[in-house]
Scaffold this active site. Structure first.
Site, PDB file in Angstrom:
ATOM      1  N   PHE A   1       3.123  -3.129  10.612  1.00  0.00           N
ATOM      2  CA  PHE A   1       2.478  -4.418  10.842  1.00  0.00           C
ATOM      3  C   PHE A   1       1.211  -4.465  10.002  1.00  0.00           C
ATOM      4  O   PHE A   1       0.409  -3.525  10.050  1.00  0.00           O
ATOM      5  CB  PHE A   1       2.077  -4.602  12.319  1.00  0.00           C
ATOM      6  CG  PHE A   1       1.151  -5.787  12.524  1.00  0.00           C
ATOM      7  CD1 PHE A   1       1.662  -7.017  12.892  1.00  0.00           C
ATOM      8  CD2 PHE A   1      -0.223  -5.673  12.318  1.00  0.00           C
ATOM      9  CE1 PHE A   1       0.811  -8.115  13.049  1.00  0.00           C
ATOM     10  CE2 PHE A   1      -1.073  -6.772  12.468  1.00  0.00           C
ATOM     11  CZ  PHE A   1      -0.552  -7.989  12.840  1.00  0.00           C
ATOM     12  N   GLU A   2       1.053  -5.533   9.246  1.00  0.00           N
ATOM     13  CA  GLU A   2      -0.222  -5.753   8.557  1.00  0.00           C
ATOM     14  C   GLU A   2      -0.369  -7.243   8.341  1.00  0.00           C
ATOM     15  O   GLU A   2       0.604  -7.903   7.966  1.00  0.00           O
ATOM     16  CB  GLU A   2      -0.239  -5.133   7.147  1.00  0.00           C
ATOM     17  CG  GLU A   2      -0.211  -3.635   7.078  1.00  0.00           C
ATOM     18  CD  GLU A   2      -0.176  -3.099   5.635  1.00  0.00           C
ATOM     19  OE1 GLU A   2       0.503  -3.699   4.780  1.00  0.00           O
ATOM     20  OE2 GLU A   2      -0.842  -2.091   5.387  1.00  0.00           O
TER      21      GLU A   2
END
Ligand SMILES: Nc1nc2c(ncn2[C@@H]2O[C@H](COP(=O)(O)OP(=O)(O)OP(=O)(O)O)[C@@H](O)[C@H]2O)c(=O)[nH]1
Ligand SMILES: *[C@@H]1O[C@H](CO)[C@@H](O)[C@H](O)[C@H]1NC(C)=O
Ligand SMILES: *[C@@H]1O[C@H](CO)[C@@H](O)[C@H](O)[C@H]1NC(C)=O
Ligand SMILES: [Mg+2]
Length: 407
Positions: A294-295
Site C-alpha cells: 500500500f502506498e
C-alpha cells in the site's frame, strides 16, 4: 335427487381441487417454474451490453424477468463527490494470471472509495495482458484504465551484475528457505518497484499514485479525496502498516545507504525521520519499514534527482540481485532520509489488509461511523513487530485512545 346430489358433490370436489392447485402453483412458482428460463439467459455475465438481451420469448418469460433484479447496464453509479479531481492514478503491477486476485482488490477500492471519485488505473506488466484481463478490469474500474508493457531494460539484469554470483546467492537462499530467496522474477519486481514504475511513460502523466496489489482489502468507507488530502497537507509518502524487515534479505543495504549519503550529503534533508529507522543516529538500521504494497505518494518526488541518485547508487551496489532487497525498505529509507518527517503520513482511517497483516483503525466510534468491517482484534499497529508505535513516538503523536487494549 340422487343424480343432483352427485352432481353437487362433483362441483364441490372440483372447486377444492382448483383451490388446492392454485395454492400449490403460486407458492412454489419462484423456484420451480423459473429455473428453466435461466437457460437462455447466460449472457448476463458478458461484458458487452449489446449481447445482454432478454431471454428468448418463452411461456411466462415476461412475468419472470420482473422477479429478477433488472439489469440496467454495466455502468457504475456516477461520481457522487463534487469538486475538482487531482492529477492522480491507481497503479498495479501484475501478471495476466493475477486477474481474479486483482479483480477482488479493485472491487474493494471501488466500493469503499473510487466509485465516488473515478480516478484512473494504470496496469503494468513485464509480459502481456490478455483480452480477458483487460475486459474484466476495464469493467470494474470507474475511471479510465491504461495498460503498459514494461521495457526490457527495466526488467532485466544490469550488465554490471555478475550472473554466477547472483545464481549462487539464489541457491544459498533457497537452502536457507528465505521467502522468494531463489526467485529471479521477484527480484526484478522489487527492483522495478524501487526504481522504475514511476518512470513508465503511462505514469509520466500523473503527479500522485496509489499502489494496489492483488488480493488486498479495504474495510472502511473513505469519504474524502485522499490525493487532495496529501497535496493540501504537503504530504509526499504514506502508509497503513509498518514492520521489521527480514534481516537475511538486506544484510548490506544500510552500508549501501551510508555510501550514498556520504557521496550525496545534500540529498539528506534536515528534520527527517532518521530516528524512526535507526536507534543510534544512523550507525545501524533497525529494519523498520513501511509496507509498500500500500502506498499513496507523490510521483514527482520519486522522479526527483535526489531519489534517482539514491536508487542508482543502490542499484550499482548490486543488492537487488546479490541479496534480495525489497522495494519496501528501499522506499522507506528514502522517505525517512529525504523527506521532512511531516511529509510522511499514517493513514489511520484506511483500514487495509494484505496477507498476513491487517490495519484496523483504533476506536469503536470511528469504525462504526465509517461502516468498518474489520475485527479490531486483527489490528497489527500495536503489536511488537509493528514499527507504527515508534512512528508515533518519534513524531510526537499521541496514540489513539484504547490502543493499549489492542497490544
Ligand atoms: N508483471 C509481473 N508482476 C509481478 C511479478 N511478480 C510479482 N508481481 C506483482 O508485483 C506485486 C508484488 O508481488 P507479490 O507476489 O504480491 O509480492 P509480495 O506482496 O511480497 O508477496 P505476497 O505475500 O505473495 O503478496 C504484485 O502486484 C504482483 O502482482 C512478475 O513476475 N511479473
Ligand atoms: C499531471 O502531472 C504530470 C507530472 O507532474 C504533468 O506532466 C502533467 O502535465 C499534469 N497534468 C495535468 C492535467 O495537470
Ligand atoms: C560502500 O563503499 C565502499 C567503498 O567504496 C565499498 O567498498 C563497499 O563495497 C560499498 N558498500 C556497498 C554495500 O555498496
Ligand atoms: Mg502482494
Amino acid at each position: 335427487m340422487a343424480g343432483q346430489q352427485r352432481y353437487l358433490r362433483y362441483i364441490v370436489f372440483a372447486l377444492i381441487a382448483i383451490i388446492l392447485l392454485f395454492f400449490i402453483s403460486s407458492s412454489s412458482s419462484v423456484p420451480s417454474a423459473q429455473w428453466p428460463t435461466y437457460k437462455g439467459d447466460q449472457s448476463q455475465t458478458a461484458a458487452d451490453p449489446s449481447t445482454n438481451k432478454p431471454a428468448a420469448p418463452q411461456t411466462g418469460a415476461e412475468k419472470e424477468s420482473t422477479a429478477t433484479t433488472p439489469n440496467t447496464g454495466n455502468q457504475l453509479p456516477p461520481a457522487t463527490a463534487g469538486g475538482e479531481r487531482m492529477n492522480a492514478t491507481f497503479v498495479t503491477l501484475a501478471r495476466d494470471s493475477d486477474i481474479w486476485e486483482i479483480a477482488e482488490s479493485i472491487r474493494h477500492i471501488e466500493d469503499r472509495f473510487n466509485r465516488k471519485f473515478n480516478y484512473d488505473w494504470v496496469f503494468l506488466n513485464d509480459g502481456d495482458f490478455g483480452e480477458e484481463f483487460i475486459k474484466v478490469t476495464t469493467a470494474l474500474v470507474s475511471g479510465k484504465t491504461k495498460y503498459g508493457k514494461i521495457p526490457k531494460e527495466h526488467w532485466s539484469f544490469p550488465d554490471f551484475i555478475d550472473q554466477d554470483r547472483a545464481a549462487k546467492v539464489r541457491e544459498e537462499m533457497k537452502e536457507k528457505k528465505i521467502i522468494y530467496g531463489d526467485s529471479v522474477s521477484y527480484r526484478h519486481m522489487c527492483r522495478y518497484e524501487s526504481g522504475f514504475f514511476f518512470r513508465h511513460p503511462l505514469m509520466l502523466d500523473y503527479e500522485w499514485y496509489w499502489r494496489v496489489e492483488p488480493s488486498v482489502k479495504l474495510f472502511c468507507d473513505i469519504e474524502y479525496d485522499t490525493f487532495k488530502f496529501m497535496a493540501e497537507n504537503k504530504k509526499k509518502y504514506s502508509f497503513t502498516l509498518s514492520l521489521y524487515e527480514y534481516v537475511e534479505t538486506i544484510p548490506t543495504l544500510w552500508d549501501a545507504v551510508k555510501n550514498f549519503t556520504s557521496v550525496y550529503p545534500q540529498h539528506v534533508v534536515e528534520g527527517n525521520s532518521m530516528k524512526w529507522i535507526s536507534e543510534d543516529d544512523g550507525k545501524t538500521y533497525n529494519h523498520c519499514h513501511f509496507w509498500s504494497n500500500f502506498e499513496i505518494g507523490n510521483l514527482n518526488w520519486l522522479r526527483s534527482d535526489a531519489y534517482i541518485d539514491y536508487f542508482t547508487s543502490l542499484d550499482y551496489a548490486g543488492g537487488f540481485f546479490y541479496e534480495r532487497w525489497g522495494d519496501a525498505p528501499v522506499h522507506s529509507i528514502a522517505a525517512a532520509l529525504m523527506l521532512k518527517k511531516e511529509e510522511i503520513h499514517f493513514f489511520n482511517d484506511i483500514a487495509y489488509y494484505h496477507v498476513p497483516f491487517t490495519h484496523c483503525p483504533t476506536g469503536e466510534e470511528y469504525r462504526l461511523s465509517h461502516k468498518c468491517s474489520c475485527n479490531p482484534k486483527d489490528n497489527f499497529d500495536w503489536n511488537g513487530y509493528s514499527c507504527t508505535a515508534r512512528f508515533f513516538e518519534v513524531n510526537g503523536m499521541e496514540k489513539p485512545a484504547g490502543y493499549e487494549k489492542e497490544q
